[in-house]
Design a protein around this motif. Structure first.
Motif, PDB file in Angstrom:
ATOM      1  N   VAL A   6      95.193  69.166  61.444  1.00 32.39           N
ATOM      2  CA  VAL A   6      94.866  68.490  62.695  1.00 32.39           C
ATOM      3  C   VAL A   6      95.439  67.075  62.626  1.00 32.39           C
ATOM      4  O   VAL A   6      94.977  66.243  61.858  1.00 32.39           O
ATOM      5  CB  VAL A   6      93.338  68.439  62.904  1.00 32.39           C
ATOM      6  N   GLY A   7      96.453  66.827  63.427  1.00 31.91           N
ATOM      7  CA  GLY A   7      97.035  65.497  63.481  1.00 31.91           C
ATOM      8  C   GLY A   7      97.705  65.062  62.200  1.00 31.91           C
ATOM      9  O   GLY A   7      97.796  63.872  61.923  1.00 31.91           O
ATOM     10  N   GLY A   8      98.150  65.973  61.393  1.00 32.96           N
ATOM     11  CA  GLY A   8      98.833  65.622  60.156  1.00 32.96           C
ATOM     12  C   GLY A   8      97.903  65.188  59.050  1.00 32.96           C
ATOM     13  O   GLY A   8      98.341  64.566  58.079  1.00 32.96           O
ATOM     14  N   LEU A   9      96.618  65.482  59.156  1.00 33.52           N
ATOM     15  CA  LEU A   9      95.642  65.055  58.144  1.00 33.52           C
ATOM     16  C   LEU A   9      95.930  65.684  56.788  1.00 33.52           C
ATOM     17  O   LEU A   9      95.898  64.999  55.756  1.00 33.52           O
ATOM     18  CB  LEU A   9      94.223  65.396  58.607  1.00 33.52           C
ATOM     19  N   ILE A  10      96.244  66.970  56.785  1.00 35.34           N
ATOM     20  CA  ILE A  10      96.531  67.655  55.524  1.00 35.34           C
ATOM     21  C   ILE A  10      97.812  67.095  54.911  1.00 35.34           C
ATOM     22  O   ILE A  10      97.892  66.893  53.692  1.00 35.34           O
ATOM     23  CB  ILE A  10      96.644  69.178  55.748  1.00 35.34           C
ATOM     24  N   SER A  11      98.809  66.827  55.740  1.00 39.35           N
ATOM     25  CA  SER A  11     100.060  66.248  55.236  1.00 39.35           C
ATOM     26  C   SER A  11      99.813  64.863  54.648  1.00 39.35           C
ATOM     27  O   SER A  11     100.369  64.517  53.600  1.00 39.35           O
ATOM     28  CB  SER A  11     101.089  66.151  56.359  1.00 39.35           C
ATOM     29  N   PHE A  12      98.986  64.073  55.298  1.00 34.95           N
ATOM     30  CA  PHE A  12      98.659  62.743  54.784  1.00 34.95           C
ATOM     31  C   PHE A  12      97.917  62.841  53.459  1.00 34.95           C
ATOM     32  O   PHE A  12      98.198  62.087  52.522  1.00 34.95           O
ATOM     33  CB  PHE A  12      97.824  61.969  55.808  1.00 34.95           C
ATOM     34  N   MET A  13      96.973  63.782  53.367  1.00 40.37           N
ATOM     35  CA  MET A  13      96.238  63.961  52.112  1.00 40.37           C
ATOM     36  C   MET A  13      97.181  64.402  50.995  1.00 40.37           C
ATOM     37  O   MET A  13      97.044  63.965  49.847  1.00 40.37           O
ATOM     38  CB  MET A  13      95.104  64.968  52.308  1.00 40.37           C
ATOM     39  N   ALA A  14      98.148  65.275  51.316  1.00 42.49           N
ATOM     40  CA  ALA A  14      99.114  65.713  50.317  1.00 42.49           C
ATOM     41  C   ALA A  14      99.995  64.550  49.875  1.00 42.49           C
ATOM     42  O   ALA A  14     100.312  64.412  48.685  1.00 42.49           O
ATOM     43  CB  ALA A  14      99.970  66.847  50.872  1.00 42.49           C
ATOM     44  N   LEU A  15     100.377  63.681  50.813  1.00 43.05           N
ATOM     45  CA  LEU A  15     101.186  62.519  50.474  1.00 43.05           C
ATOM     46  C   LEU A  15     100.430  61.566  49.554  1.00 43.05           C
ATOM     47  O   LEU A  15     100.964  61.131  48.526  1.00 43.05           O
ATOM     48  CB  LEU A  15     101.609  61.785  51.748  1.00 43.05           C
ATOM     49  N   VAL A  16      99.195  61.271  49.907  1.00 40.54           N
ATOM     50  CA  VAL A  16      98.387  60.364  49.082  1.00 40.54           C
ATOM     51  C   VAL A  16      98.144  60.980  47.704  1.00 40.54           C
ATOM     52  O   VAL A  16      98.258  60.302  46.675  1.00 40.54           O
ATOM     53  CB  VAL A  16      97.053  60.024  49.789  1.00 40.54           C
ATOM     54  N   GLY A  17      97.841  62.275  47.671  1.00 41.83           N
ATOM     55  CA  GLY A  17      97.645  62.952  46.388  1.00 41.83           C
ATOM     56  C   GLY A  17      98.899  62.934  45.545  1.00 41.83           C
ATOM     57  O   GLY A  17      98.844  62.728  44.319  1.00 41.83           O
ATOM     58  N   SER A  18     100.056  63.114  46.164  1.00 41.69           N
ATOM     59  CA  SER A  18     101.327  63.084  45.434  1.00 41.69           C
ATOM     60  C   SER A  18     101.598  61.698  44.860  1.00 41.69           C
ATOM     61  O   SER A  18     102.065  61.574  43.726  1.00 41.69           O
ATOM     62  CB  SER A  18     102.477  63.493  46.345  1.00 41.69           C
ATOM     63  N   ILE A  19     101.304  60.671  45.634  1.00 39.21           N
ATOM     64  CA  ILE A  19     101.522  59.307  45.138  1.00 39.21           C
ATOM     65  C   ILE A  19     100.575  58.998  43.983  1.00 39.21           C
ATOM     66  O   ILE A  19     100.984  58.418  42.968  1.00 39.21           O
ATOM     67  CB  ILE A  19     101.368  58.285  46.283  1.00 39.21           C
TER      68      ILE A  19
END
Length: 101
Positions: A6-19
């Protein structure tokens, strides 16, 4: 496409987790090995590579978890269909058997 994105939330969480994981790999490599960098670009380059490796790991793990959750959801739906159809058949059987008596 992820239904729950929803609104790129999962993508944002994956980005933060990757960093975060990439930074942990970066720090871990510096703790294990005595790495000397010649310049700031080398440090940034190594950190970026660590973040890319972490993104690959996060992507693979999310694929495995997504597959497992999809399989469990499929089994739950099949079980619900069996229960509903079984209840309807049992209800009809009970109505027919009472009428014969």
């Amino acid at each position: 496409m992820n239904v729950f994105d929803v609104g790129g939330l999962i993508s944002f969480m994956a980005l933060v987790g990757s960093i975060i994981i990439g930074t942990a790999i970066f720090v871990g490599l510096h703790k294990i090995f005595d790495i000397v960098h010649f310049g700031f670009g080398a440090i940034i380059g190594m950190w970026c590579v660590c973040c890319l490796v972490a993104a690959f790991i996060v992507n693979m793990l999310s694929g495995i978890i997504g597959w497992a959750l999809s399989t469990v959801w499929l089994l739950v739906k099949i079980a619900l269909v069996i229960v509903v159809v079984g209840s309807i058949v049992k209800f009809i059987y009970n109505k027919i058997s009472r009428n014969k008596e």
